[in-house]
Write an enzyme that holds these catalytic residues in place. Structure first.
Site, PDB file in Angstrom:
ATOM      1  N   GLY A   1      -0.288 -15.826  14.756  1.00  0.00           N
ATOM      2  CA  GLY A   1      -1.344 -16.842  14.873  1.00  0.00           C
ATOM      3  C   GLY A   1      -1.274 -17.579  16.210  1.00  0.00           C
ATOM      4  O   GLY A   1      -2.303 -17.858  16.842  1.00  0.00           O
TER       5      GLY A   1
ATOM      6  N   GLU B   1      10.012 -19.872   5.928  1.00  0.00           N
ATOM      7  CA  GLU B   1       9.222 -19.127   4.937  1.00  0.00           C
ATOM      8  C   GLU B   1       9.939 -17.811   4.644  1.00  0.00           C
ATOM      9  O   GLU B   1      10.228 -17.040   5.552  1.00  0.00           O
ATOM     10  CB  GLU B   1       7.833 -18.840   5.504  1.00  0.00           C
ATOM     11  CG  GLU B   1       6.954 -18.098   4.516  1.00  0.00           C
ATOM     12  CD  GLU B   1       5.564 -17.797   5.076  1.00  0.00           C
ATOM     13  OE1 GLU B   1       5.470 -17.245   6.176  1.00  0.00           O
ATOM     14  OE2 GLU B   1       4.585 -18.126   4.396  1.00  0.00           O
TER      15      GLU B   1
ATOM     16  N   GLU C   1      -5.198 -19.118   9.321  1.00  0.00           N
ATOM     17  CA  GLU C   1      -4.536 -19.454   8.052  1.00  0.00           C
ATOM     18  C   GLU C   1      -3.161 -18.808   8.118  1.00  0.00           C
ATOM     19  O   GLU C   1      -3.049 -17.581   8.081  1.00  0.00           O
ATOM     20  CB  GLU C   1      -5.320 -18.887   6.863  1.00  0.00           C
ATOM     21  CG  GLU C   1      -6.742 -19.390   6.752  1.00  0.00           C
ATOM     22  CD  GLU C   1      -6.831 -20.829   6.312  1.00  0.00           C
ATOM     23  OE1 GLU C   1      -5.799 -21.404   5.892  1.00  0.00           O
ATOM     24  OE2 GLU C   1      -7.925 -21.400   6.413  1.00  0.00           O
TER      25      GLU C   1
ATOM     26  N   LYS D   1     -10.262  -5.908  10.635  1.00  0.00           N
ATOM     27  CA  LYS D   1      -9.026  -5.178  10.919  1.00  0.00           C
ATOM     28  C   LYS D   1      -8.035  -5.526   9.812  1.00  0.00           C
ATOM     29  O   LYS D   1      -7.467  -6.606   9.795  1.00  0.00           O
ATOM     30  CB  LYS D   1      -8.480  -5.614  12.280  1.00  0.00           C
ATOM     31  CG  LYS D   1      -7.655  -4.573  13.030  1.00  0.00           C
ATOM     32  CD  LYS D   1      -6.394  -4.128  12.340  1.00  0.00           C
ATOM     33  CE  LYS D   1      -5.175  -4.970  12.564  1.00  0.00           C
ATOM     34  NZ  LYS D   1      -3.997  -4.476  11.834  1.00  0.00           N
TER      35      LYS D   1
ATOM     36  N   CYS E   1       1.028 -17.302   0.479  1.00  0.00           N
ATOM     37  CA  CYS E   1       1.282 -18.301   1.514  1.00  0.00           C
ATOM     38  C   CYS E   1       1.481 -19.723   0.974  1.00  0.00           C
ATOM     39  O   CYS E   1       2.289 -20.467   1.478  1.00  0.00           O
ATOM     40  CB  CYS E   1       0.147 -18.298   2.523  1.00  0.00           C
ATOM     41  SG  CYS E   1      -1.457 -18.476   1.742  1.00  0.00           S
TER      42      CYS E   1
ATOM     43  N   GLY F   1      -2.438 -14.698   8.566  1.00  0.00           N
ATOM     44  CA  GLY F   1      -1.205 -13.952   8.806  1.00  0.00           C
ATOM     45  C   GLY F   1      -0.081 -14.892   9.175  1.00  0.00           C
ATOM     46  O   GLY F   1      -0.095 -16.079   8.820  1.00  0.00           O
TER      47      GLY F   1
HETATM   48  P1  NDP Z   1       1.142 -10.694  10.520  1.00  0.00           P
HETATM   49  O1  NDP Z   1       0.865 -11.935  11.258  1.00  0.00           O
HETATM   50  O2  NDP Z   1       2.239  -9.840  10.953  1.00  0.00           O
HETATM   51  O3  NDP Z   1      -0.151  -9.759  10.513  1.00  0.00           O
HETATM   52  C1  NDP Z   1      -1.405 -10.217  10.081  1.00  0.00           C
HETATM   53  C2  NDP Z   1      -2.477  -9.339  10.677  1.00  0.00           C
HETATM   54  O4  NDP Z   1      -2.506  -9.501  12.088  1.00  0.00           O
HETATM   55  C3  NDP Z   1      -2.278  -7.855  10.433  1.00  0.00           C
HETATM   56  O5  NDP Z   1      -3.539  -7.240  10.281  1.00  0.00           O
HETATM   57  C4  NDP Z   1      -1.613  -7.424  11.722  1.00  0.00           C
HETATM   58  O6  NDP Z   1      -1.734  -6.051  11.976  1.00  0.00           O
HETATM   59  C5  NDP Z   1      -2.391  -8.238  12.722  1.00  0.00           C
HETATM   60  N1  NDP Z   1      -1.741  -8.460  14.010  1.00  0.00           N
HETATM   61  C6  NDP Z   1      -0.426  -8.324  14.329  1.00  0.00           C
HETATM   62  N2  NDP Z   1      -0.232  -8.661  15.625  1.00  0.00           N
HETATM   63  C7  NDP Z   1      -1.440  -9.003  16.128  1.00  0.00           C
HETATM   64  C8  NDP Z   1      -1.885  -9.469  17.400  1.00  0.00           C
HETATM   65  N3  NDP Z   1      -1.045  -9.650  18.415  1.00  0.00           N
HETATM   66  N4  NDP Z   1      -3.186  -9.751  17.557  1.00  0.00           N
HETATM   67  C9  NDP Z   1      -4.060  -9.598  16.548  1.00  0.00           C
HETATM   68  N5  NDP Z   1      -3.697  -9.163  15.314  1.00  0.00           N
HETATM   69  C10 NDP Z   1      -2.395  -8.880  15.109  1.00  0.00           C
HETATM   70  O7  NDP Z   1       1.293 -11.160   9.009  1.00  0.00           O
HETATM   71  P2  NDP Z   1       1.634 -10.294   7.734  1.00  0.00           P
HETATM   72  O8  NDP Z   1       0.623  -9.216   7.545  1.00  0.00           O
HETATM   73  O9  NDP Z   1       3.058  -9.932   7.820  1.00  0.00           O
HETATM   74  O10 NDP Z   1       1.364 -11.355   6.560  1.00  0.00           O
HETATM   75  C11 NDP Z   1       2.306 -12.252   6.127  1.00  0.00           C
HETATM   76  C12 NDP Z   1       2.063 -13.630   6.691  1.00  0.00           C
HETATM   77  O11 NDP Z   1       0.737 -14.066   6.402  1.00  0.00           O
HETATM   78  C13 NDP Z   1       2.965 -14.676   6.084  1.00  0.00           C
HETATM   79  O12 NDP Z   1       3.563 -15.445   7.090  1.00  0.00           O
HETATM   80  C14 NDP Z   1       2.049 -15.553   5.257  1.00  0.00           C
HETATM   81  O13 NDP Z   1       2.448 -16.853   5.109  1.00  0.00           O
HETATM   82  C15 NDP Z   1       0.756 -15.426   5.975  1.00  0.00           C
HETATM   83  N6  NDP Z   1      -0.339 -15.669   5.053  1.00  0.00           N
HETATM   84  C16 NDP Z   1      -1.060 -16.836   5.166  1.00  0.00           C
HETATM   85  C17 NDP Z   1      -2.067 -17.137   4.278  1.00  0.00           C
HETATM   86  C18 NDP Z   1      -2.881 -18.371   4.401  1.00  0.00           C
HETATM   87  O14 NDP Z   1      -3.978 -18.427   3.854  1.00  0.00           O
HETATM   88  N7  NDP Z   1      -2.429 -19.391   5.093  1.00  0.00           N
HETATM   89  C19 NDP Z   1      -2.392 -16.228   3.169  1.00  0.00           C
HETATM   90  C20 NDP Z   1      -1.584 -15.054   3.147  1.00  0.00           C
HETATM   91  C21 NDP Z   1      -0.599 -14.790   4.076  1.00  0.00           C
HETATM   92  P3  NDP Z   1      -0.546  -5.054  11.515  1.00  0.00           P
HETATM   93  O15 NDP Z   1      -0.405  -5.187  10.055  1.00  0.00           O
HETATM   94  O16 NDP Z   1      -1.077  -3.732  11.922  1.00  0.00           O
HETATM   95  O17 NDP Z   1       0.680  -5.478  12.269  1.00  0.00           O
END
Ligand code: NDP
Length: 492
Positions: A249, A397, A266, A192, A300, A244
């Site tokens: 998370g 962040e 992550e 996804k 991140c 994310g």
């Molecule tokens: P989000 O947490 O908003 O979204 C991540 C993914 O989860 C997207 O595909 C999103 O879908 C999906 N999602 C949203 N809500 C749910 C839910 N309730 N259940 C399951 N899946 C869900 O993060 P962002 O996309 O905004 O990414 C930015 C964040 O990611 C930053 O905080 C960053 O630090 C972190 N990150 C961490 C990394 C690491 O390796 N530690 C690397 C890169 C980023 P949709 O887009 O459709 O909302």
């Protein structure tokens, strides 16, 4: 759009723009619903693509396909070395698609082409690294009972159908670091992608099919967080791998806790670069953008807090300011561009609110500090000096092109400042002394620390402590997340 415009959009011929299908059981299948999500170019604000939102039926079909391929298909039954052969072909097929993949990725999230042009090669190198671990899975593992008389055959079995959920900042890498170990282990997957970046991942699916990954092993559905949630909670899901934000998370961890479902997370970060008094500042300048502002600050692990000794504070502020101010911001399709736009309007608004907060709390802007003029979600790369640890910009962040420079008096204070955060993902230490740098690196409470540079090593575990996540990716440890163990005891 800002300076450095190099608009090649007119001449782009991207294979996928407006699509109406998901990838299920080896074929592109029309979505059963009519709801759609637009794909917007963040440099121009133009809607250039759209994808269907998966319905409950689409999610069911994808999970059923992954489950069937796991229970009855050839993939989990092949030898790891046979799967590794497929991964090697997959790597080649992906590299062959590097250019349209990069252009699609840049158009989705505004990552400069200088960044995205390496995405396929990086993903290919991850696939090759995990293919190289096949021998590890094939090593016999028989352990005698300590008291003698019997032994146990320890099997490493694939965990089952996995749900892989990715964010928008590195839409290829952050899927492939999950997909490669999952495939080598013998798992099947449903992917996804994030809503802003649903198209570039299709190159990964297409390359996998061309490489001979059997039907049902890889499935892809697009849609909102609700689709991600449905996949996480689906009864056929055996494991969840998520990258994310920390708030999402936490929700996924809660669902997986309730369901007793393995999960790797992550998440976000707020990492620090500790500049020791003996640091070579030329070294800091060389790696600053890659290690502290990569992908327009939307990475991140980057160290967006620079901790400078009081004795060299002004020197560090000047160097950071001049380095950031000299880097080109503009059209992400220009190969010279270093800083592109924010990936979405939502992220743009978040970063602007942090610029306001930094000013309101008394931090001093030494470069940038405003939205850039023209269309697109561009924010000037910004350096805040005179930042104190209690300011929001020092604690939260930001996920944008914003660096904070804080002052410290002695080493213990620097380490305390670096560790005084809810996160624990990355970090850096700059010093000419390998011993001093290693000592500081050991005292930093994070999953990874770089000495005079930051890079990710496919062979070394990568993951966060505290609010930055659970579990690791990369390395043998990352492979272990897709395995489940079984001990078969027998008389010796
Ligand atoms: P989000 O947490 O908003 O979204 C991540 C993914 O989860 C997207 O595909 C999103 O879908 C999906 N999602 C949203 N809500 C749910 C839910 N309730 N259940 C399951 N899946 C869900 O993060 P962002 O996309 O905004 O990414 C930015 C964040 O990611 C930053 O905080 C960053 O630090 C972190 N990150 C961490 C990394 C690491 O390796 N530690 C690397 C890169 C980023 P949709 O887009 O459709 O909302």
């Amino acid at each position: 759009m800002t300076a450095g415009s190099h608009d090649v959009r007119g001449s782009l011929s991207l294979p996928w723009t407006h699509v109406d299908d998901h990838f299920v059981d080896g074929t592109w299948r029309r979505s059963t619903g009519s709801a759609r999500t637009d794909v917007v170019d963040p440099a121009t604000e133009e809607v250039w693509g759209s994808v269907p939102d998966a319905t409950t039926d689409d999610v069911e079909a994808a999970m059923a396909a992954a489950d069937r391929a796991f229970r009855t298909g050839p993939w989990p039954r092949m030898a790891p070395s046979e799967r590794a052969e497929v991964l090697l072909r997959f790597a080649e097929e992906l590299e062959a698609r590097a250019v349209p993949l990069a252009h699609t990725n840049t158009r989705e999230n505004g990552s400069p082409v200088a960044e995205t042009v390496g995405a396929a090669a990086n993903a290919a190198s991850i696939l090759r690294y995990f293919a190289g671990l096949a021998g590890h899975l094939e090593l016999p593992d028989v352990r005698p009972f300590p008291a003698g008389g019997a032994e146990s055959v320890v099997r490493r079995d694939p965990v089952g159908p996995c749900v892989l959920i990715a964010p928008w900042n590195f839409p290829i890498n952050l899927v492939v670091i999950k997909l490669a170990p999952a495939l080598l282990a013998g798992c099947t997957v449903v992917i996804k992608p994030a809503s802003p970046t649903p198209l570039s991942i299709r190159f990964v699916v297409e390359a996998a099919v061309a490489a001979g990954v059997p039907d049902g092993v890889i499935n892809l559905v697009t849609g909102s967080g609700a689709v991600g949630d449905a996949l996480v909670r689906h009864p056929l899901t055996a494991k969840v791998a998520f990258t994310g934000s920390t708030p999402v998370g936490r929700k996924i961890a809660a669902a997986c806790g309730e369901l007793l479902r393995p999960v790797t997370l992550e998440l976000g970060g707020k990492s620090s670069a500790i500049v020791l008094p003996d640091a070579d500042l030329a070294e800091l300048a060389r790696v600053l953008i890659r290690s502290c502002m990569r992908n327009t600050g939307q990475t991140c692990y980057i160290s967006t807090r620079i901790l400078a000794p009081a004795s060299r504070y002004d020197e560090v502020v000047d160097l950071v300011t001049s380095t950031i101010a000299a880097a080109r911001q503009g059209d992400p399709f220009d190969p010279e561009t270093v800083f592109g736009p924010m990936a979405s309007k939502a992220q743009y608004d978040v970063v602007l609110s942090y610029l306001e907060s930094g000013r309101a709390e008394g931090a001093r802007v030494t470069t940038g500090g405003r939205p850039a003029s023209g269309s697109g979600w561009f924010i000037e790369p910004t350096v805040f000096a005179d930042v104190t640890p209690s300011m929001r910009i020092a604690r939260e962040e930001i996920f944008g092109p914003v660096i904070c420079v804080l002052r410290y008096d002695d080493l213990d204070e620097a380490i305390a400042l670096a560790n005084n955060t809810e996160f624990g993902l990355g970090g850096l230490v700059f010093s000419r002394s390998p011993e001093a740098a290693m000592e500081v690196a050991e005292r930093m409470d994070t999953g990874s620390v770089g000495i005079n540079f930051f890079g990710s090593n496919h062979a070394a575990p990568f993951g966060g402590r505290h609010d930055s996540g659970l579990g690791v990716e990369y390395g043998l440890e990352g492979l272990a997340a897709y395995l489940t163990w079984k001990s078969i005891h027998r008389r010796a």
